[in-house]
Design a protein around this motif. Structure first.
Motif, PDB file in Angstrom:
ATOM      1  N   SER A 163       0.836  -1.202   0.000  1.00 50.23           N
ATOM      2  CA  SER A 163       0.000   0.000   0.000  1.00 50.23           C
ATOM      3  C   SER A 163       0.870   1.251   0.000  1.00 50.23           C
ATOM      4  N   ASP A 164       0.409   2.273  -0.716  1.00 39.77           N
ATOM      5  CA  ASP A 164       1.186   3.507  -0.800  1.00 39.77           C
ATOM      6  C   ASP A 164       0.451   4.704  -0.212  1.00 39.77           C
ATOM      7  N   GLN A 165      -0.661   4.445   0.480  1.00 40.58           N
ATOM      8  CA  GLN A 165      -1.400   5.537   1.107  1.00 40.58           C
ATOM      9  C   GLN A 165      -2.170   4.995   2.310  1.00 40.58           C
ATOM     10  N   ALA A 166      -2.279   5.832   3.340  1.00 48.88           N
ATOM     11  CA  ALA A 166      -3.003   5.436   4.547  1.00 48.88           C
ATOM     12  C   ALA A 166      -4.044   6.498   4.882  1.00 48.88           C
ATOM     13  N   VAL A 167      -5.178   6.032   5.401  1.00 50.93           N
ATOM     14  CA  VAL A 167      -6.270   6.920   5.804  1.00 50.93           C
ATOM     15  C   VAL A 167      -6.673   6.553   7.231  1.00 50.93           C
ATOM     16  N   TRP A 168      -6.837   7.570   8.064  1.00 53.47           N
ATOM     17  CA  TRP A 168      -7.282   7.351   9.446  1.00 53.47           C
ATOM     18  C   TRP A 168      -8.302   8.420   9.814  1.00 53.47           C
ATOM     19  N   ARG A 169      -9.375   7.995  10.464  1.00 49.10           N
ATOM     20  CA  ARG A 169     -10.430   8.906  10.892  1.00 49.10           C
ATOM     21  C   ARG A 169     -10.644   8.791  12.401  1.00 49.10           C
ATOM     22  N   PHE A 170     -10.965   9.915  13.006  1.00 47.55           N
ATOM     23  CA  PHE A 170     -11.429   9.882  14.387  1.00 47.55           C
ATOM     24  C   PHE A 170     -12.516  10.936  14.554  1.00 47.55           C
ATOM     25  N   GLU A 202     -13.784   8.702  19.216  1.00 47.42           N
ATOM     26  CA  GLU A 202     -13.883   7.384  18.589  1.00 47.42           C
ATOM     27  C   GLU A 202     -12.892   7.305  17.434  1.00 47.42           C
ATOM     28  N   SER A 203     -12.015   6.325  17.496  1.00 46.27           N
ATOM     29  CA  SER A 203     -10.961   6.168  16.492  1.00 46.27           C
ATOM     30  C   SER A 203     -11.231   4.943  15.628  1.00 46.27           C
ATOM     31  N   SER A 204     -11.085   5.097  14.321  1.00 43.68           N
ATOM     32  CA  SER A 204     -11.248   3.965  13.409  1.00 43.68           C
ATOM     33  C   SER A 204      -9.893   3.300  13.166  1.00 43.68           C
ATOM     34  N   ASP A 205      -9.925   2.144  12.540  1.00 45.73           N
ATOM     35  CA  ASP A 205      -8.686   1.484  12.137  1.00 45.73           C
ATOM     36  C   ASP A 205      -8.094   2.206  10.926  1.00 45.73           C
ATOM     37  N   ILE A 206      -6.791   2.097  10.757  1.00 40.94           N
ATOM     38  CA  ILE A 206      -6.141   2.674   9.575  1.00 40.94           C
ATOM     39  C   ILE A 206      -6.572   1.897   8.336  1.00 40.94           C
ATOM     40  N   GLU A 207      -6.887   2.614   7.269  1.00 43.56           N
ATOM     41  CA  GLU A 207      -7.171   2.003   5.975  1.00 43.56           C
ATOM     42  C   GLU A 207      -5.935   2.152   5.088  1.00 43.56           C
TER      43      GLU A 207
END
Length: 256
Positions: free
Chosen positions: A55-62, A168-173
């Motif tokens: 993977s060449d990109q990561a997304v994280w939401r909280f 609330e934290s999501s997992d990294i995509e």
């Protein structure tokens, strides 16, 4: 030649021509059926190709979420009280402007259900509370930076959280942005694999394969590295950094 003789000769000639035409038509029909049978002699094979990618990109939401049982104003005051800690955390990540996205703040009433006991019996009771929330999205090609932000978030969120506020934290995509190019390459490799399989089968019977008669592309499977499970509708894993991409094609080859 008399008229009766000429009439007899014409009848014989017509019969001969009709017989010849019938024979010729029969030859054409037989030849046509033979061509049809040859055209229907096909071999159906499935070809596949797999490639490992990183993977060449990561997304994280909280999401910062404030709840108040009595008023929207109370929920908003509590929500605003968390902002300095959240802003300090984000500043420490040294994110580029295009790597951070703040969603619009959502505010309003929310219905929820609780269980109460009355006269020894449990019953569901619907109540209203007021919620203010905002979601933050961090997206970067610097995957280590996103992973580091998640690690730093625990301490920062403990500091930001107060009574009535949750974070609330999501997992990294994990994403791969050049997937379209990989798909084209895998389709070519899967087609070549199908042709090799068809040729091996045909040669075992003393034949060879010719042109492609039909081709059908299967679904792509993007799975964690070394994962073997597949789904009928295809899969796109975002939970793992290392992935495998698999393409499948089904091809009918004419047998010669």
């Amino acid at each position: 030649m008399t008229s009766s003789s000429r009439a007899g000769f014409s009848a014989v000639l017509a019969t001969a021509i009709a017989s010849a035409a019938f024979v010729l038509t029969g030859v054409l029909v037989v030849r046509g059926l033979g061509d049809l049978r040859n055209a229907s002699d096909v071999i159906n094979v499935t070809g596949s190709a797999r490639r490992s990618i990183t993977s060449d990109q990561a997304v994280w939401r909280f999401t910062v979420r404030s709840v108040d049982d009595t008023s929207l104003q109370g929920a908003y005051r509590t929500f605003r009280a968390t902002q300095p800690a959240v802003d300090s955390f984000l500043k420490a990540q040294t994110l580029k402007p295009d790597e951070l996205r703040r969603e619009p703040v959502n505010a309003g009433p929310e219905r929820y259900t609780v269980i109460e006991t009355l006269n020894g019996e449990n019953r569901e009771v619907e109540r209203t509370r007021f919620v203010v929330s905002e979601t933050y999205r961090l997206q970067s090609n610097d995957i280590r930076r996103i992973q580091g932000a998640v690690s730093d978030a625990t301490a920062a969120f403990v500091q930001a959280s107060t009574d009535g506020v949750s974070i609330e934290s999501s997992d990294i995509e994990y994403l791969y942005t050049r997937l379209a190019d990989v798909r084209l390459e895998l389709l070519k490799e899967a087609s070549q694999d199908a042709q090799r399989r068809a040729q091996a089968i045909a040669q075992s019977a003393g034949n060879s394969v010719g042109a492609v008669k039909n081709a059908r592309m299967g679904v792509f499977q993007i799975t964690p590295r070394f994962e073997t499970s597949v789904e009928d509708s295809g899969s796109y894993d975002t939970s793992s950094l290392e992935k495998d991409v698999t393409a499948v094609v089904e091809i009918d080859f004419v047998v010669r």
